[in-house]
Design a protein around this motif. Structure first.
Motif, short mmCIF file in Angstrom:
data_model
loop_
_atom_site.label_atom_id
_atom_site.label_comp_id
_atom_site.label_asym_id
_atom_site.label_seq_id
_atom_site.Cartn_x
_atom_site.Cartn_y
_atom_site.Cartn_z
N ARG A 1 5.54 -126.56 -62.68
CA ARG A 1 7.22 -126.07 -61.56
C ARG A 1 6.51 -125.25 -60.66
N THR B 1 7.51 -125.97 -57.38
CA THR B 1 7.29 -124.34 -56.09
C THR B 1 6.85 -125.14 -54.32
N SER C 1 8.09 -127.58 -52.44
CA SER C 1 9.27 -126.84 -51.90
C SER C 1 9.04 -126.20 -50.67
N ARG C 2 7.84 -125.48 -49.99
CA ARG C 2 7.38 -124.81 -48.95
C ARG C 2 6.33 -125.33 -47.80
N ARG D 1 8.51 -133.90 -55.56
CA ARG D 1 9.38 -132.85 -55.99
C ARG D 1 9.85 -132.93 -56.90
#
Length: 457
Positions: free
Chosen positions: A413, A417, A420-421, A440
């Motif tokens: 995870r 994450t 996602s940035r 992702r």
């Protein structure tokens, strides 16, 4: 020698070797009888054909007479009896073949474990014993192992297997992790060990060995003490140039992408004096738990090790986390196999200066959600892209005994994450041709795999 699923060498106490966990001269005294240098090629004995007198004598022995009587009875038995007997004999041959295969596999596995344990122990003993450099000491054993790395110096001494080569490099890294105040670290051995590690780095082209030795040399290059500052001139003033010298390859050979990424992180480790943020000691160990917080920058460390065992993946810089994740993916792809020779063969597929397309362009072929183990569709190389020469996909199915721990849900995870940035493309250079959304989705599937995995981690 290892954790429940780890096939690379891991440091553990040996209850059958009293005193071996203490280190130093006492450990060498206990282990000396079991230590050795790398084994050479055994001589092949010439077998001569038996002459007619030997054949005649053998045919007159009781065993030969009994065999002839058994054949005579077989010629006189009925069809039903013959069918039952032949079926029982076939089943017994199958059982015998399975027992023979299992015995040969266990013998090969034991030889592999003996080699990797010796290779891993010797650098640690060199760093802690007080003996001098003469025959039958850790110094002689270490030099014998290093000479066998890469292209061997002698024709009758072939190069080390990659798995044993990695074990030797890991031994260097564990020795380098000992700080000056460690009870089994000798200052006079540090320069010798770092020189041997650099010599080994020049000899090998295997990316994982080079990455491991680079970590070791970085730890040895760190000044010990909270008040030490980097000099403006002289040794230690230019970490980037130091790393370039360590990794220099002849004739402009390209560096492996993972080694290039590790080199940048090693420079940051030397500049910040915080190796626990950019390096790790054991890949499986650091990825298996979140870990504790690191000491604030500038605060003196009180541990005897540069990177203590309590350090987990959350302590690592995001770039280091990405590198760790893909290093583990590639190793898990290559290390599958019941026989050491199968694992070695797949590792050799990765001895090249590039990465498979499943890590650089499209992670679809990895298909980490598979659960069926023993089917042709789950075998290494059965799901590769047409332009892939590595023959490693798909990812090992759940339920298959691997060589490392299953990546945890939290770790997977965290990878998702980080992505996602990334608004446009991933930060890792080797991932920049990969679609962020696809990356992702892959890590989300890896997280689901870990969540649904009932096996203990």
């Amino acid at each position: 020698m290892a954790g429940p699923q780890a096939r690379w060498v891991r440091p553990v106490a040996r209850p059958d070797l009293p005193g071996s966990a203490a280190g130093g001269d006492s450990a060498f005294a206990v282990l000396q009888a079991r230590l050795r240098g790398p084994q050479g090629v055994p001589e092949q004995r010439m077998e001569r054909e038996p002459d007619w007198m030997e054949q005649l004598w053998a045919s007159q022995q009781p065993e030969a007479v009994a065999e002839e009587e058994y054949r005579r009875r077989r010629r006189t038995e009925g069809d039903i009896v013959r069918t039952k007997r032949e079926s029982a004999e076939r089943e017994e041959r199958r059982r015998a073949e399975r027992r023979r295969e299992e015995k040969e596999r266990e013998d090969e596995e034991q030889r592999w474990r003996d080699d990797t344990m010796c290779a891993w122990l010797v650098p640690l003993l060199v760093g802690s014993v007080t003996t001098h450099r003469h025959q039958n000491t850790p110094y002689e054993f270490l030099e014998g192992w290093v000479r066998r790395v890469g292209a061997a110096d002698r024709a009758d001494a072939p190069a080390l297997d990659l798995t044993v080569e990695v074990a030797l490099a890991q031994g260097f890294k564990y020795a380098a992790n000992r700080r000056h105040r460690h009870p089994h670290a000798r200052a006079e051995a540090r320069e010798y060990l770092s020189g041997q590690a650099w010599d080994m780095l020049k000899r090998t082209r295997f990316w994982f060995t080079r990455l491991t030795l680079l970590h070791a040399l970085t730890l040895w290059a760190l000044p010990d003490g909270g008040a030490v500052t980097r000099p403006e001139n002289g040794p230690g003033s230019d970490p980037a140039e130091q790393v370039r010298q360590w990794l220099a390859l002849p004739d402009g050979e390209p560096q492996h992408p993972f080694v290039e990424a590790a080199a940048e992180l090693c420079v940051w480790a030397m500049e910040t004096r915080q190796p626990e943020r950019f390096l790790w000691i054991d890949e499986s160990g650091v990825a298996a738990h979140v870990g504790s917080q690191t000491a604030p920058r500038g605060e003196a460390r009180k541990h005897h090790l540069w990177i203590p065992p309590s350090t987990g993946w959350s302590s690592l810089h995001p770039r280091a986390q990405q590198l760790l994740a893909d290093v583990l993916l590639l190793l898990n792809l290559a290390e599958r196999g019941d026989w050491p020779k199968d694992r070695l063969r797949r590792l050799q597929h990765t001895v090249r200066p590039d990465l498979p397309p499943c890590l650089t362009r499209d992670r679809g072929p990895l298909d980490p959600g598979r659960t069926v183990v023993r089917t042709p569709a789950s075998q290494a190389g059965s799901n590769c892209r047409d332009d892939c020469a590595f023959e490693l996909c798909p990812y090992p199915p759940k339920g298959l005994d691997g060589h490392r721990v299953e990546l945890s849900e939290a770790f997977c995870r965290a990878q998702s994450t980080q992505l996602s940035r990334s608004l446009l493309r991933p930060q890792a250079p080797w991932q920049r041709r990969t679609d962020v959304a696809g990356l992702r989705r892959f890590w989300e599937r890896m997280g689901e795999r870990a969540q649904n995995n009932a096996r203990p981690r």
